[in-house]
Design a protein around this motif. Structure first.
Motif, PDB file in Angstrom:
ATOM      1  N   VAL A 122     -17.511  -0.649   0.460  1.00  0.00           N
ATOM      2  CA  VAL A 122     -17.631  -2.049   1.056  1.00  0.00           C
ATOM      3  C   VAL A 122     -17.511  -3.006  -0.106  1.00  0.00           C
ATOM      4  CG1 VAL A 122     -20.608  -0.713   2.147  1.00  0.00           C
ATOM      5  CG2 VAL A 122     -19.895  -1.258  -1.038  1.00  0.00           C
ATOM      6  N   PRO A 123     -16.041  -2.860   0.538  1.00  0.00           N
ATOM      7  CA  PRO A 123     -15.548  -3.909   0.246  1.00  0.00           C
ATOM      8  C   PRO A 123     -15.888  -5.361  -0.346  1.00  0.00           C
ATOM      9  CG  PRO A 123     -13.773  -2.912   1.655  1.00  0.00           C
ATOM     10  CD  PRO A 123     -15.196  -2.846   1.422  1.00  0.00           C
ATOM     11  N   ARG A 124     -16.127  -6.112   1.105  1.00  0.00           N
ATOM     12  CA  ARG A 124     -16.327  -7.459   1.657  1.00  0.00           C
ATOM     13  C   ARG A 124     -18.057  -7.324   0.607  1.00  0.00           C
ATOM     14  NH1 ARG A 124     -14.358  -8.318   7.700  1.00  0.00           N
ATOM     15  NH2 ARG A 124     -12.471  -8.068   7.214  1.00  0.00           N
ATOM     16  N   MET A 125     -18.678  -6.388   0.150  1.00  0.00           N
ATOM     17  CA  MET A 125     -19.997  -7.160  -0.312  1.00  0.00           C
ATOM     18  C   MET A 125     -19.716  -6.981  -1.456  1.00  0.00           C
ATOM     19  SD  MET A 125     -22.868  -4.063  -0.559  1.00  0.00           S
ATOM     20  CE  MET A 125     -24.457  -4.171  -1.239  1.00  0.00           C
ATOM     21  N   SER A 126     -20.498  -7.966  -2.187  1.00  0.00           N
ATOM     22  CA  SER A 126     -20.335  -8.615  -3.720  1.00  0.00           C
ATOM     23  C   SER A 126     -20.826  -7.463  -4.786  1.00  0.00           C
ATOM     24  CB  SER A 126     -21.027 -10.389  -3.553  1.00  0.00           C
ATOM     25  OG  SER A 126     -22.551 -10.263  -3.870  1.00  0.00           O
ATOM     26  N   LYS A 168     -11.740  -5.040  14.568  1.00  0.00           N
ATOM     27  CA  LYS A 168     -12.407  -5.710  13.109  1.00  0.00           C
ATOM     28  C   LYS A 168     -11.702  -3.979  12.077  1.00  0.00           C
ATOM     29  CE  LYS A 168     -16.949  -6.437  15.093  1.00  0.00           C
ATOM     30  NZ  LYS A 168     -18.084  -5.682  15.603  1.00  0.00           N
ATOM     31  N   LEU A 169     -11.198  -4.648  12.004  1.00  0.00           N
ATOM     32  CA  LEU A 169      -9.661  -3.312  11.479  1.00  0.00           C
ATOM     33  C   LEU A 169      -9.629  -3.485   9.533  1.00  0.00           C
ATOM     34  CD1 LEU A 169      -7.864  -1.790  14.431  1.00  0.00           C
ATOM     35  CD2 LEU A 169      -9.973  -0.986  13.640  1.00  0.00           C
ATOM     36  N   ASP A 170      -9.709  -3.074   8.832  1.00  0.00           N
ATOM     37  CA  ASP A 170      -9.161  -2.678   7.129  1.00  0.00           C
ATOM     38  C   ASP A 170      -8.491  -1.995   6.974  1.00  0.00           C
ATOM     39  OD1 ASP A 170      -9.114  -2.747   4.764  1.00  0.00           O
ATOM     40  OD2 ASP A 170     -11.384  -4.264   4.989  1.00  0.00           O
ATOM     41  N   PRO A 171      -7.084  -1.654   6.792  1.00  0.00           N
ATOM     42  CA  PRO A 171      -6.266  -0.310   6.557  1.00  0.00           C
ATOM     43  C   PRO A 171      -7.019  -0.182   5.142  1.00  0.00           C
ATOM     44  CG  PRO A 171      -5.241  -2.790   5.837  1.00  0.00           C
ATOM     45  CD  PRO A 171      -6.690  -2.975   6.656  1.00  0.00           C
ATOM     46  N   SER A 172      -7.386  -0.161   3.740  1.00  0.00           N
ATOM     47  CA  SER A 172      -8.055  -0.163   2.723  1.00  0.00           C
ATOM     48  C   SER A 172      -9.006   0.497   3.301  1.00  0.00           C
ATOM     49  CB  SER A 172      -8.283  -1.167   1.694  1.00  0.00           C
ATOM     50  OG  SER A 172      -9.892  -1.813   2.172  1.00  0.00           O
ATOM     51  N   LEU A 173     -10.037   0.334   4.239  1.00  0.00           N
ATOM     52  CA  LEU A 173     -11.139   1.269   4.346  1.00  0.00           C
ATOM     53  C   LEU A 173     -11.329   2.470   5.542  1.00  0.00           C
ATOM     54  CD1 LEU A 173     -14.572  -2.360   5.148  1.00  0.00           C
ATOM     55  CD2 LEU A 173     -13.853  -0.155   3.363  1.00  0.00           C
ATOM     56  N   GLN A 214      -0.937  -5.117   2.302  1.00  0.00           N
ATOM     57  CA  GLN A 214      -1.874  -3.802   3.309  1.00  0.00           C
ATOM     58  C   GLN A 214      -1.013  -3.452   4.050  1.00  0.00           C
ATOM     59  OE1 GLN A 214      -4.399  -7.185   5.313  1.00  0.00           O
ATOM     60  NE2 GLN A 214      -5.826  -6.048   4.050  1.00  0.00           N
ATOM     61  N   GLN A 215       0.972  -3.376   4.347  1.00  0.00           N
ATOM     62  CA  GLN A 215       1.417  -2.657   5.034  1.00  0.00           C
ATOM     63  C   GLN A 215       1.831  -1.325   4.752  1.00  0.00           C
ATOM     64  OE1 GLN A 215       5.004  -4.601   5.176  1.00  0.00           O
ATOM     65  NE2 GLN A 215       4.849  -5.755   7.295  1.00  0.00           N
ATOM     66  N   ARG A 216       1.932  -0.928   3.193  1.00  0.00           N
ATOM     67  CA  ARG A 216       1.919   0.304   2.717  1.00  0.00           C
ATOM     68  C   ARG A 216       0.467   1.018   2.291  1.00  0.00           C
ATOM     69  NH1 ARG A 216       6.125  -2.492   3.480  1.00  0.00           N
ATOM     70  NH2 ARG A 216       8.616  -1.827   4.397  1.00  0.00           N
ATOM     71  N   TYR A 217       0.856   2.261   2.234  1.00  0.00           N
ATOM     72  CA  TYR A 217      -0.801   2.977   1.677  1.00  0.00           C
ATOM     73  C   TYR A 217      -0.409   4.076   1.244  1.00  0.00           C
ATOM     74  CZ  TYR A 217      -3.447  -1.128   2.599  1.00  0.00           C
ATOM     75  OH  TYR A 217      -4.380  -2.200   2.685  1.00  0.00           O
ATOM     76  N   TRP A 218      -0.385   4.978   0.722  1.00  0.00           N
ATOM     77  CA  TRP A 218       0.411   6.297  -0.224  1.00  0.00           C
ATOM     78  C   TRP A 218      -1.165   7.465   0.132  1.00  0.00           C
ATOM     79  CZ3 TRP A 218       2.765   2.040  -1.872  1.00  0.00           C
ATOM     80  CH2 TRP A 218       3.521   1.399  -1.392  1.00  0.00           C
ATOM     81  N   LEU A 219      -0.810   8.230   1.010  1.00  0.00           N
ATOM     82  CA  LEU A 219      -2.162   9.794   0.422  1.00  0.00           C
ATOM     83  C   LEU A 219      -1.309  11.086  -0.197  1.00  0.00           C
ATOM     84  CD1 LEU A 219      -4.136   9.994   3.449  1.00  0.00           C
ATOM     85  CD2 LEU A 219      -4.687   9.383   1.196  1.00  0.00           C
ATOM     86  N   VAL A 249      -5.681   7.992  -2.680  1.00  0.00           N
ATOM     87  CA  VAL A 249      -4.928   6.984  -2.020  1.00  0.00           C
ATOM     88  C   VAL A 249      -4.684   5.619  -2.846  1.00  0.00           C
ATOM     89  CG1 VAL A 249      -6.610   5.799  -1.345  1.00  0.00           C
ATOM     90  CG2 VAL A 249      -5.436   5.348  -0.092  1.00  0.00           C
ATOM     91  N   CYS A 250      -3.336   5.452  -2.818  1.00  0.00           N
ATOM     92  CA  CYS A 250      -3.004   4.194  -3.843  1.00  0.00           C
ATOM     93  C   CYS A 250      -1.961   3.464  -2.247  1.00  0.00           C
ATOM     94  CB  CYS A 250      -1.155   4.807  -4.361  1.00  0.00           C
ATOM     95  SG  CYS A 250      -2.018   6.428  -5.298  1.00  0.00           S
ATOM     96  N   SER A 251      -2.548   2.113  -3.589  1.00  0.00           N
ATOM     97  CA  SER A 251      -1.679   0.947  -2.662  1.00  0.00           C
ATOM     98  C   SER A 251      -0.562   0.426  -3.428  1.00  0.00           C
ATOM     99  CB  SER A 251      -3.138  -0.158  -2.103  1.00  0.00           C
ATOM    100  OG  SER A 251      -3.514  -0.309  -3.699  1.00  0.00           O
ATOM    101  N   THR A 252      -0.259   1.122  -4.574  1.00  0.00           N
ATOM    102  CA  THR A 252       0.938   0.385  -4.570  1.00  0.00           C
ATOM    103  C   THR A 252       1.843   2.545  -5.426  1.00  0.00           C
ATOM    104  OG1 THR A 252       0.262   0.970  -6.803  1.00  0.00           O
ATOM    105  CG2 THR A 252       0.155  -1.408  -6.379  1.00  0.00           C
ATOM    106  N   ASP A 253       2.910   1.730  -4.819  1.00  0.00           N
ATOM    107  CA  ASP A 253       4.005   3.343  -4.835  1.00  0.00           C
ATOM    108  C   ASP A 253       3.652   4.145  -6.160  1.00  0.00           C
ATOM    109  OD1 ASP A 253       6.024   5.273  -4.774  1.00  0.00           O
ATOM    110  OD2 ASP A 253       7.043   3.626  -4.124  1.00  0.00           O
TER     111      ASP A 253
END
Length: 234
Positions: free
Chosen positions: A47-51, A112-117, A149-154, A163-167
């Motif tokens: 829930v990344p948009r929740m504080s 309502k898309l979010d790649p990280s979610l 937000q273009q690249r994600y590694w599983l 899941v990684c958002s950096t190489d």
């Protein structure tokens, strides 16, 4: 159960249940707990948009209501676990999700898309059984998204999936290129891997066996309804 704030002032089971379940963000926090998230930071990723402040408040309220309880994990950190009362909400949450999948207009939802979610959900439900027993790394590339937000590694290593958002620095076994909308449609069971490849919206490069079995190891959202023939071929 302890009464939560925002009482309807009615002695009615529906009203009393709604006071617990229908506060803002509570159904999504329960969704995360039902999907296996236990720690605060894992819940935040779902829930990344929740504080963080509001998440802490909701967890406290759910604890007071007897829906969850906090425990010390093996490393001493705080974990949140559903009580029997919380587990009984599983069917409520799943039914709500199936209703939304069936009745909420799909094209509107796909805005309502979010790649990280999406990647976090895929990570939780991925089935490593069809994959090689060695460590496997899959790079997902969403070319139309902002650079960050273009690249994600599983990274799949046995039963462990991250899941990684950096190489992460591992050799890539499979490259997956598609618009985020396409991958979300596959994940939600609206489309299939084979259909999107045939339409030219999905490209798979790398390990042939992993590409051919993607529909199986990727799995589907728990709210996707099975349709005849789905999952039998890539």
């Amino acid at each position: 159960m302890t009464e939560m704030t925002g009482s309807y002032g009615q002695f009615c089971p529906v009203a009393m249940a709604a006071e617990v379940f229908c506060t803002r963000w509570t159904p999504l926090v329960l969704r995360e707990l039902l999907c296996g998230s236990r720690r605060f930071n894992d819940l935040r990723r779902g829930v990344p948009r929740m504080s963080p402040t509001l998440l802490s408040k909701r967890l406290k309220e759910l604890t007071q209501a007897g829906i969850i309880e906090s425990r010390r994990g093996p490393d001493g950190s705080i974990e949140y676990h559903l009580t029997p009362a919380g587990e009984e909400l599983r069917e409520v949450v799943m039914t709500l999700g199936f209703w939304g999948q069936h009745w909420v207009e799909t094209q509107h939802s796909l805005q309502k898309l979010d790649p990280s979610l999406l990647m976090w959900d895929m990570r939780r439900h991925l089935d490593p059984v069809p994959l090689p027993t060695r460590r496997c790394t899959v790079l997902f590339y969403y070319p139309e998204q902002p650079p960050a937000q273009q690249r994600y590694w599983l990274v799949i290593d046995g039963r462990d999936v991250d899941v990684c958002s950096t190489d992460p620095g591992f050799e890539i076994d499979l490259y997956v290129t598609s618009p985020l909308r396409t991958m979300t449609a596959i994940w939600m069971g609206i489309a299939t891997v084979r259909a999107e490849m045939n339409a030219g919206r999905l490209e798979l490069d790398g390990d042939t066996d992993m590409a051919n079995s993607m529909q199986q190891w990727l799995g589907l959202s728990p709210f996707a309804r099975e349709q005849p023939g789905r999952g039998k071929a890539a």
